[in-house]
Design an enzyme around this catalytic site. Structure first.
Site, PDB file in Angstrom:
ATOM      1  N   GLY A 169     -45.515 -12.272   4.550  1.00 46.75           N
ATOM      2  CA  GLY A 169     -46.355 -12.948   5.536  1.00 46.75           C
ATOM      3  C   GLY A 169     -46.501 -12.112   6.789  1.00 46.75           C
ATOM      4  O   GLY A 169     -46.809 -10.920   6.746  1.00 46.75           O
ATOM      5  N   GLY A 170     -46.252 -12.744   7.939  1.00 43.40           N
ATOM      6  CA  GLY A 170     -46.420 -12.073   9.225  1.00 43.40           C
ATOM      7  C   GLY A 170     -45.581 -10.821   9.365  1.00 43.40           C
ATOM      8  O   GLY A 170     -45.942  -9.910  10.112  1.00 43.40           O
ATOM      9  N   GLY A 404     -65.178  22.942  -0.231  1.00 41.93           N
ATOM     10  CA  GLY A 404     -64.970  22.123   0.959  1.00 41.93           C
ATOM     11  C   GLY A 404     -63.514  22.052   1.346  1.00 41.93           C
ATOM     12  O   GLY A 404     -63.173  21.920   2.526  1.00 41.93           O
ATOM     13  N   ALA A 405     -62.636  22.148   0.343  1.00 42.75           N
ATOM     14  CA  ALA A 405     -61.206  22.048   0.637  1.00 42.75           C
ATOM     15  C   ALA A 405     -60.746  23.234   1.490  1.00 42.75           C
ATOM     16  O   ALA A 405     -59.821  23.113   2.287  1.00 42.75           O
ATOM     17  CB  ALA A 405     -60.418  21.963  -0.662  1.00 42.75           C
TER      18      ALA A 405
END
Ligand code: HXC
Length: 510
Positions: A169-170, A404-405
């Protein structure tokens, strides 16, 4: 007078018992330490100073007025790690399952604010059942107050979360906003909703361990940056990590001298890269051989293993290491690797930690799975992170730097300060076979002609000298001298000054 002192001693002893001996015994039987035992192991001996030991919750409903435990389920304060101040909060599962009340939240917020003011890390030890159900919205408000401090402190002080029990949860969102999350195997788990809710909503049957155990988060989801065998190991490793980090963004990381001289040659590196470019080798060997005393604290070692991230020292100074790992998926950049490395690069940049990038990358991972998953945006995170980083950036290309690498991995074009390559480097748009098949499609049916074209491509492009001739590589260096050259490069950059244009904040492709 004596009776007043005795009363203080009695109250302290009562607070230190938390939820009582029976619940402490249950905690131990599960293989877990108590909140206070954990703090004692984390901090330098005798250095812990506790705040708010007598704080109690203010709830009345559901008989809570009669159930008050001093400290209210969290132990907070500060102490030192290797002599440097850190602030801590440690959830006490023996008190209402460590669940969060308004008062409990206020104690955590107090240490968060103190840490931000003085410029010291915050370490949270989690073992808790989420929102205190009896407190309703006061508990939710308390969580939001903690989240707010997490965000304000992000990039200002290091924030570390250690999950040592349930965390649901929180309780999961505060760790998620900190810099590092570590978990303990078999006794800790993290999920937004537990197995019962999962069953109701999706009809899926799953155990706590399979839904959010340490292995799941350290290997599959990448939520955790490491999983350790037990409480003790986790706490010892957190101490080790803190030793690499500055106390805040206002300070430099601590220096730690060693007997490992910066000009140490490492002759074995001359044969690290195999003659066959398709054969893998272990990039970790290179890291361990160039850093001080082979001391490397790896972050997310079990997740996206095709990229390695972690902290080390060179000539006594902390560096963040990012390295492609040719041994896993040939070191390709995929979604997970890009996200992992981007987050690490941004941490280093926020905290003035120079970045050493070791490159052997065949490109980005092709395929529908990756494209549908948003590789374009995730790959761009790494590109963005490197480009905006203003800390010293030293890069060494050992073998492949394709496409691109090549640009992404701290290239000269993204303000890499000193870019080295080994003579074995291959800096090109792509590998020889793929390239020749595209640009000489006409020769596709003539294997001999193709082989000749491939040889031609290799000799012309698959080397570091074209890039060096353009000044994109500052020098082609001998592998055995890598530690010396990198140490000198980092030393020369100690006075680096660079800043980005003013903006409210950037818009990194999240
Ligand atoms: C009050 C709680 C509690 C809670 C546990 N306890 N969780 N008290 N509020 N949330 C108490 C129990 O009553 C018990 O008290 C003691 O802690 C130990 O709990 P057990 O259930 O006996 O322990 P165990 O079997 O180990 O199970 C641990 C557990 C389970 C898995 C954490 O207690 C559990 O599921 N708790 C509820 C978790 C939950 O749903 N929390 C709310 C999430 S919603 P005694 O007196 O018997 O020792 C949330 C919203 C916030 O957090 C969102 C903010 C963004």
């Amino acid at each position: 007078m004596q009776h007043i002192l005795d009363e203080l001693a009695r109250r302290r002893a009562q607070a230190k018992l938390g939820g009582g001996e029976r619940r402490i015994a249950v905690q131990h039987a599960k293989g877990k330490l108590t909140a206070r035992e954990r703090i004692d192991l984390l901090l330098d001996e005798g250095s812990f100073e506790e705040f708010d030991m007598f704080v109690e919750h203010r709830a009345h409903e559901f008989g809570m007025a009669d159930q008050k435990v001093p400290g209210d389920g969290v132990v907070t304060g500060w102490g030192t790690i290797s002599g440097r101040a850190v602030y801590v909060f440690s959830k006490d599962f023996t008190v209402f399952g460590g669940s969060l009340s308004g008062a409990h939240a206020a104690k955590i917020v107090k240490v968060q604010r103190m840490a931000a003011k003085v410029g010291a890390p915050v370490i949270g030890l989690f073992d808790a059942g989420g929102a205190r159900i009896q407190e309703g919205v006061d508990s939710l408000a308390g969580y939001a107050d903690i989240f707010m401090e997490n965000v304000l402190s992000s990039g200002v002080i290091p924030q570390i979360s250690v999950i040592m029990g349930p965390c649901a949860g929180g309780d999961v969102y505060s760790p998620a906003m900190t810099d590092f999350i570590f978990m303990v195997k078999d006794t800790s788990y993290m999920f937004v909703t537990g197995p019962d809710v999962v069953k109701t909503v999706t009809n899926e049957t799953v155990t706590q361990e399979d839904l959010g155990g340490a292995r799941v988060h350290a290997q599959k989801s990448g939520v955790a940056d490491g999983a350790f065998e037990n409480d003790l190991e986790a706490l010892v490793q957190v101490r080790r990590l803190v030793d690499f980090l500055p106390s805040s963004n206002r300070e430099a990381p601590p220096r730690r001298d060693s007997f490992d001289t910066p000009d140490r040659d490492e002759p074995s590196l001359d044969t690290l890269v195999p003659a066959n470019p398709n054969k893998p080798y272990d990039m970790k060997e290179l890291i361990l051989k160039i850093v001080d005393e082979a001391d490397f604290f790896e972050i997310s070692s079990e997740y996206a293993k095709n990229i390695i991230t972690g902290f080390a020292r060179i000539d006594g100074e902390t560096v963040g290491v990012v390295a492609n790992q040719p041994q896993v998926l040939a070191g390709v950049l995929d979604i997970d690797a890009s996200r992992k490395a981007a987050r690490f690069v941004r941490f280093c940049d926020a905290f003035s930690i120079p970045i050493l990038t070791l490159v052997d990358v065949p490109g980005f991972m092709p395929g529908t799975k990756q494209e549908y998953g948003g590789l374009i945006k995730h790959g761009a995170k790494l590109l963005f992170a490197y480009a905006e980083a203003t800390v010293p950036k030293v890069t060494l290309i050992t073998r492949k730097a394709y496409g691109g690498a090549y640009d992404v991995m701290s290239s000269k074009h993204l303000r890499g300060d000193i870019n080295y390559a080994w003579p074995t480097a291959e800096i090109a748009v792509m590998g020889a076979k793929g390239a020749v098949e595209i640009i000489f499609r006409a020769d596709a049916k003539d294997p001999e002609a193709l082989a000749q074209r491939e040889a031609e491509y290799k000799s012309q492009f698959l080397n570091p000298f074209v890039a060096a001739s353009r000044g994109y590589i500052d020098d082609v260096i001998m592998p055995h001298g890598s530690r010396r050259r990198i140490a000198r490069a980092l030393k020369s950059l100690k006075t680096k000054q660079l800043s980005n244009p003013w903006k409210k904040h950037d818009n990194i492709p999240l």
